[in-house]
Design a protein around this motif. Structure first.
Motif, PDB file in Angstrom:
ATOM      1  N   ALA A  10       0.204   8.572  10.395  1.00 11.93           N
ATOM      2  CA  ALA A  10      -0.135   7.685  11.507  1.00 11.93           C
ATOM      3  C   ALA A  10      -1.370   8.268  12.176  1.00 11.93           C
ATOM      4  CB  ALA A  10       1.018   7.588  12.487  1.00 11.93           C
ATOM      5  N   THR A  11      -2.495   7.556  12.091  1.00 12.02           N
ATOM      6  CA  THR A  11      -3.760   8.100  12.569  1.00 12.02           C
ATOM      7  C   THR A  11      -4.052   7.785  14.026  1.00 12.02           C
ATOM      8  OG1 THR A  11      -4.923   6.136  11.758  1.00 12.02           O
ATOM      9  CG2 THR A  11      -4.782   8.039  10.269  1.00 12.02           C
ATOM     10  N   GLY A  12      -3.416   6.755  14.578  1.00 19.55           N
ATOM     11  CA  GLY A  12      -3.667   6.382  15.965  1.00 19.55           C
ATOM     12  C   GLY A  12      -2.599   5.460  16.485  1.00 19.55           C
ATOM     13  N   HIS A  47       8.510   5.299  16.648  1.00 19.01           N
ATOM     14  CA  HIS A  47       8.143   5.771  17.983  1.00 19.01           C
ATOM     15  C   HIS A  47       6.893   6.653  17.915  1.00 19.01           C
ATOM     16  CE1 HIS A  47      11.323   4.021  20.232  1.00 19.01           C
ATOM     17  NE2 HIS A  47      12.284   4.828  19.840  1.00 19.01           N
ATOM     18  N   TYR A  48       6.846   7.530  16.914  1.00 13.16           N
ATOM     19  CA  TYR A  48       5.660   8.371  16.747  1.00 13.16           C
ATOM     20  C   TYR A  48       4.424   7.514  16.521  1.00 13.16           C
ATOM     21  CZ  TYR A  48       7.769  13.063  16.449  1.00 13.16           C
ATOM     22  OH  TYR A  48       8.380  14.254  16.733  1.00 13.16           O
ATOM     23  N   ARG A  49       4.521   6.540  15.616  1.00 17.76           N
ATOM     24  CA  ARG A  49       3.367   5.692  15.306  1.00 17.76           C
ATOM     25  C   ARG A  49       2.886   4.927  16.535  1.00 17.76           C
ATOM     26  NH1 ARG A  49       3.390   0.070  12.132  1.00 17.76           N
ATOM     27  NH2 ARG A  49       3.840  -0.486  14.287  1.00 17.76           N
ATOM     28  N   GLU A  50       3.838   4.554  17.402  1.00 18.01           N
ATOM     29  CA  GLU A  50       3.495   3.769  18.593  1.00 18.01           C
ATOM     30  C   GLU A  50       3.079   4.650  19.773  1.00 18.01           C
ATOM     31  OE1 GLU A  50       3.389   0.300  18.627  1.00 18.01           O
ATOM     32  OE2 GLU A  50       3.493   0.810  16.500  1.00 18.01           O
ATOM     33  N   GLY A  51       3.041   5.970  19.575  1.00 20.36           N
ATOM     34  CA  GLY A  51       2.663   6.864  20.664  1.00 20.36           C
ATOM     35  C   GLY A  51       3.766   7.081  21.674  1.00 20.36           C
ATOM     36  N   GLY A  52       5.005   6.753  21.294  1.00 24.49           N
ATOM     37  CA  GLY A  52       6.122   6.854  22.225  1.00 24.49           C
ATOM     38  C   GLY A  52       6.694   8.251  22.364  1.00 24.49           C
ATOM     39  N   ILE A  53       6.291   9.187  21.500  1.00 24.18           N
ATOM     40  CA  ILE A  53       6.770  10.562  21.581  1.00 24.18           C
ATOM     41  C   ILE A  53       5.722  11.420  22.303  1.00 24.18           C
ATOM     42  CG2 ILE A  53       7.588  12.571  20.300  1.00 24.18           C
ATOM     43  CD1 ILE A  53       9.415  10.160  19.959  1.00 24.18           C
ATOM     44  N   ASN A  54       4.537  11.454  21.757  1.00 27.13           N
ATOM     45  CA  ASN A  54       3.386  12.095  22.394  1.00 27.13           C
ATOM     46  C   ASN A  54       2.129  11.573  21.704  1.00 27.13           C
ATOM     47  OD1 ASN A  54       2.815  13.839  20.034  1.00 27.13           O
ATOM     48  ND2 ASN A  54       4.666  14.952  20.653  1.00 27.13           N
ATOM     49  N   ASP A  55       0.985  12.109  22.086  1.00 27.44           N
ATOM     50  CA  ASP A  55      -0.274  11.587  21.515  1.00 27.44           C
ATOM     51  C   ASP A  55      -0.965  12.611  20.620  1.00 27.44           C
ATOM     52  OD1 ASP A  55      -1.033  13.374  23.434  1.00 27.44           O
ATOM     53  OD2 ASP A  55      -2.381  12.011  24.522  1.00 27.44           O
ATOM     54  N   ASP A  56      -0.180  13.446  19.940  1.00 27.70           N
ATOM     55  CA  ASP A  56      -0.747  14.481  19.068  1.00 27.70           C
ATOM     56  C   ASP A  56      -1.078  13.930  17.683  1.00 27.70           C
ATOM     57  OD1 ASP A  56      -0.511  16.342  21.097  1.00 27.70           O
ATOM     58  OD2 ASP A  56       1.450  17.053  20.421  1.00 27.70           O
ATOM     59  N   PHE A  57      -1.791  12.818  17.638  1.00 27.06           N
ATOM     60  CA  PHE A  57      -2.219  12.241  16.367  1.00 27.06           C
ATOM     61  C   PHE A  57      -3.233  13.164  15.692  1.00 27.06           C
ATOM     62  CE2 PHE A  57      -0.800   8.550  18.826  1.00 27.06           C
ATOM     63  CZ  PHE A  57      -0.069   7.841  17.890  1.00 27.06           C
ATOM     64  N   SER A 338       8.827   2.935  -1.990  1.00 25.27           N
ATOM     65  CA  SER A 338       7.843   3.975  -2.281  1.00 25.27           C
ATOM     66  C   SER A 338       7.099   4.341  -0.997  1.00 25.27           C
ATOM     67  CB  SER A 338       6.854   3.481  -3.334  1.00 25.27           C
ATOM     68  OG  SER A 338       6.045   2.454  -2.783  1.00 25.27           O
ATOM     69  N   LEU A 339       6.292   5.388  -1.054  1.00 28.64           N
ATOM     70  CA  LEU A 339       5.486   5.786   0.098  1.00 28.64           C
ATOM     71  C   LEU A 339       4.591   4.647   0.577  1.00 28.64           C
ATOM     72  CD1 LEU A 339       4.286   9.382  -0.921  1.00 28.64           C
ATOM     73  CD2 LEU A 339       5.901   8.817   0.908  1.00 28.64           C
ATOM     74  N   ASP A 340       4.108   3.844  -0.334  1.00 28.18           N
ATOM     75  CA  ASP A 340       3.178   2.769   0.023  1.00 28.18           C
ATOM     76  C   ASP A 340       3.859   1.628   0.781  1.00 28.18           C
ATOM     77  OD1 ASP A 340       0.715   3.669  -1.681  1.00 28.18           O
ATOM     78  OD2 ASP A 340       2.422   3.774  -3.038  1.00 28.18           O
ATOM     79  N   GLN A 341       5.178   1.635   0.846  1.00 28.46           N
ATOM     80  CA  GLN A 341       5.902   0.530   1.484  1.00 28.46           C
ATOM     81  C   GLN A 341       6.474   0.886   2.850  1.00 28.46           C
ATOM     82  OE1 GLN A 341       8.375   0.128  -2.216  1.00 28.46           O
ATOM     83  NE2 GLN A 341       7.955  -2.056  -1.982  1.00 28.46           N
ATOM     84  N   VAL A 342       6.090   2.031   3.401  1.00 31.38           N
ATOM     85  CA  VAL A 342       6.653   2.458   4.688  1.00 31.38           C
ATOM     86  C   VAL A 342       6.264   1.510   5.823  1.00 31.38           C
ATOM     87  CG1 VAL A 342       6.547   4.262   6.459  1.00 31.38           C
ATOM     88  CG2 VAL A 342       6.899   4.888   4.067  1.00 31.38           C
ATOM     89  N   GLU A 343       5.020   1.058   5.850  1.00 33.66           N
ATOM     90  CA  GLU A 343       4.591   0.166   6.933  1.00 33.66           C
ATOM     91  C   GLU A 343       5.429  -1.116   6.949  1.00 33.66           C
ATOM     92  OE1 GLU A 343       2.636  -1.283  10.224  1.00 33.66           O
ATOM     93  OE2 GLU A 343       2.458   0.738   9.372  1.00 33.66           O
ATOM     94  N   GLU A 344       5.665  -1.707   5.798  1.00 33.21           N
ATOM     95  CA  GLU A 344       6.506  -2.910   5.737  1.00 33.21           C
ATOM     96  C   GLU A 344       7.935  -2.589   6.128  1.00 33.21           C
ATOM     97  OE1 GLU A 344       8.086  -6.589   5.460  1.00 33.21           O
ATOM     98  OE2 GLU A 344       5.980  -6.013   5.645  1.00 33.21           O
ATOM     99  N   ALA A 345       8.411  -1.389   5.783  1.00 28.02           N
ATOM    100  CA  ALA A 345       9.767  -0.990   6.170  1.00 28.02           C
ATOM    101  C   ALA A 345       9.909  -0.941   7.690  1.00 28.02           C
ATOM    102  CB  ALA A 345      10.113   0.364   5.563  1.00 28.02           C
ATOM    103  N   PHE A 346       8.846  -0.516   8.398  1.00 27.16           N
ATOM    104  CA  PHE A 346       8.877  -0.529   9.858  1.00 27.16           C
ATOM    105  C   PHE A 346       9.097  -1.953  10.378  1.00 27.16           C
ATOM    106  CE2 PHE A 346       6.092   3.497  10.176  1.00 27.16           C
ATOM    107  CZ  PHE A 346       7.205   4.304  10.338  1.00 27.16           C
ATOM    108  N   HIS A 347       8.416  -2.915   9.792  1.00 28.83           N
ATOM    109  CA  HIS A 347       8.544  -4.300  10.238  1.00 28.83           C
ATOM    110  C   HIS A 347       9.951  -4.838   9.949  1.00 28.83           C
ATOM    111  CE1 HIS A 347       4.358  -4.275  11.212  1.00 28.83           C
ATOM    112  NE2 HIS A 347       3.958  -4.164   9.956  1.00 28.83           N
ATOM    113  N   LYS A 348      10.509  -4.484   8.802  1.00 28.24           N
ATOM    114  CA  LYS A 348      11.878  -4.910   8.494  1.00 28.24           C
ATOM    115  C   LYS A 348      12.866  -4.313   9.489  1.00 28.24           C
ATOM    116  CE  LYS A 348      11.212  -5.459   3.489  1.00 28.24           C
ATOM    117  NZ  LYS A 348      11.591  -4.963   2.140  1.00 28.24           N
ATOM    118  N   MET A 349      12.634  -3.069   9.867  1.00 28.10           N
ATOM    119  CA  MET A 349      13.501  -2.416  10.845  1.00 28.10           C
ATOM    120  C   MET A 349      13.410  -3.119  12.201  1.00 28.10           C
ATOM    121  SD  MET A 349      13.596   1.634  11.784  1.00 28.10           S
ATOM    122  CE  MET A 349      11.817   1.686  11.980  1.00 28.10           C
TER     123      MET A 349
END
Length: 361
Positions: A10-12, A47-57, A338-349
């Motif tokens: 997660a870059t930002g 939560h990490y991706r959304e900056g909900g934990i901290n901003d140490d990207f 797979s690793l490439d499907q994590v972003e879609e998995a977030f949306h399903k969640m």
């Protein structure tokens, strides 16, 4: 020699995750490199991706994982190359004030790897919960590796690394559910269903699942719920009291983390009963309760950190119970990806379509 592997970063804040090349250093003193075999997609990663934990990207996401130890650093004796392990994010230090008083599950000085994993550019990564396991390999403190029976499948074993352990422990460790107890669980996602499974393991005879989603209530039955309550259709407190001879439940587990559901949990318990908060609230949430109600109802109101678990004690035991057919961990796995499907998995969640998507490497 340092190794290069693929990992989900997660870059930002709020940006879609990307698969990047990660550099893994050789393990230093007290550290281990683990070849990750499976890692669950947990809401904490979102939560990490959304900056909900901290901003140490940037963050190297993933923490609910199992794999095989590849190499260890100087001084490591508890695990060795070839060991099948579940990764945990509370590696106890054994010397803090909680550990010294015999309560290591509250350890206030847990260990993480001292070295940093990096991007190809050399930029340091912040591993989610000190683990970072959406990657082919990861570097952790050796105390974060808990050896378990390798007969368990990695995609189910890894779930004990976070959400499933949090729920089971909320019922069994924090709530102290006993044989014959009545238990209500508010919120039937992965953590709530794990609390239901834990209540069943402990011998509860009445297990009430509460949610607003009929699909989730059906899932809850698979883990041991004896009754279900749709909170859109029934008053939760009245329904729980009705199912417990008018008394309320002995233990109520709140797995949502909102003021309104916490109040439901507080009033749905029996006199001298126990409320366990395992759902994670946001920093802005507050609760307003009449102090006389807190006094007159007695009992206990607790929060549950990681199910108040001790990984070295609880992970091997729960894996053994799973292998005996008494803990259906496989039912938590909705899909493998797979690793490439994590972003879609977030949306399903977010849409409530899955209990757990699990990355298999």
């Amino acid at each position: 020699m340092p190794q290069q592997v693929r990992g989900v970063v997660a870059t930002g804040k709020g940006k879609p995750v990307t698969v990047e090349t990660i550099t893994i250093p050789d393990p230093g003193p007290g550290e281990a490199v683990v070849a990750v075999q499976a890692c669950g997609v947990c809401h904490t990663d979102l939560h990490y991706r959304e900056g909900g934990i901290n901003d140490d990207f940037p963050f190297l996401l993933g923490h609910e994982a199992a794999g095989v130890v590849e190499s260890v650093g100087e001084g490591v004796t508890d695990v060795a190359p070839g060991d099948f392990v579940i990764l945990n994010w509370r590696a106890v230090d054994g010397t803090c004030r909680a550990c010294r008083r015999g309560e290591p599950w509250y350890c206030f000085s847990t260990h993480n790897a001292a070295q940093k994993m990096t991007l190809e550019s050399g930029q340091e990564l912040s591993p989610a919960l000190g683990i970072g396991a959406f990657a082919e390999k990861t570097l952790v403190h050796a105390g974060q590796c808990t050896k378990v029976n390798p007969a368990a499948k990695p995609e189910v074993a890894g779930l004990l690394g976070c959400g499933v352990m949090a729920g089971i422990g909320a019922a069994m460790n924090t709530g102290g559910v006993r044989r014959g107890d009545s238990v209500a669980v508010i919120g039937c996602g992965g953590v709530g269903d794990a609390a239901i499974a834990g209540a069943k393991l402990a011998g509860a005879t009445t297990i009430i699942a509460v949610d607003v989603d009929p699909r989730k209530l059906e899932w809850a039955k698979e883990f041991g719920a004896t009754h279900t309550v749709n909170a859109r259709e029934r008053d939760v407190v009245e329904a729980v009291q009705e199912l417990t001879d008018g008394n309320g439940a002995n233990v109520v587990v709140e797995a949502v983390g909102r003021p309104e559901t916490f109040k439901q949990a507080f009033y749905a318990r029996d006199l001298a009963g126990t409320v366990v908060l395992v759902g994670v609230p946001t920093p802005d949430m507050t609760i307003d309760l009449p102090l006389i109600d807190v006094f007159s109802r007695g009992g206990a109101t607790k929060s549950s950190w990681y199910g108040d678990c001790l990984p070295s004690r609880d992970f091997p035991m729960l894996i053994d119970l799973h292998l005996q057919g008494r803990l259906p961990l496989e039912k938590f796995v909705t899909e493998t990806i797979s690793l490439d499907q994590v972003e879609e998995a977030f949306h399903k969640m977010e849409r409530g379509e899955v209990l757990r998507s699990v990355v298999v490497l």
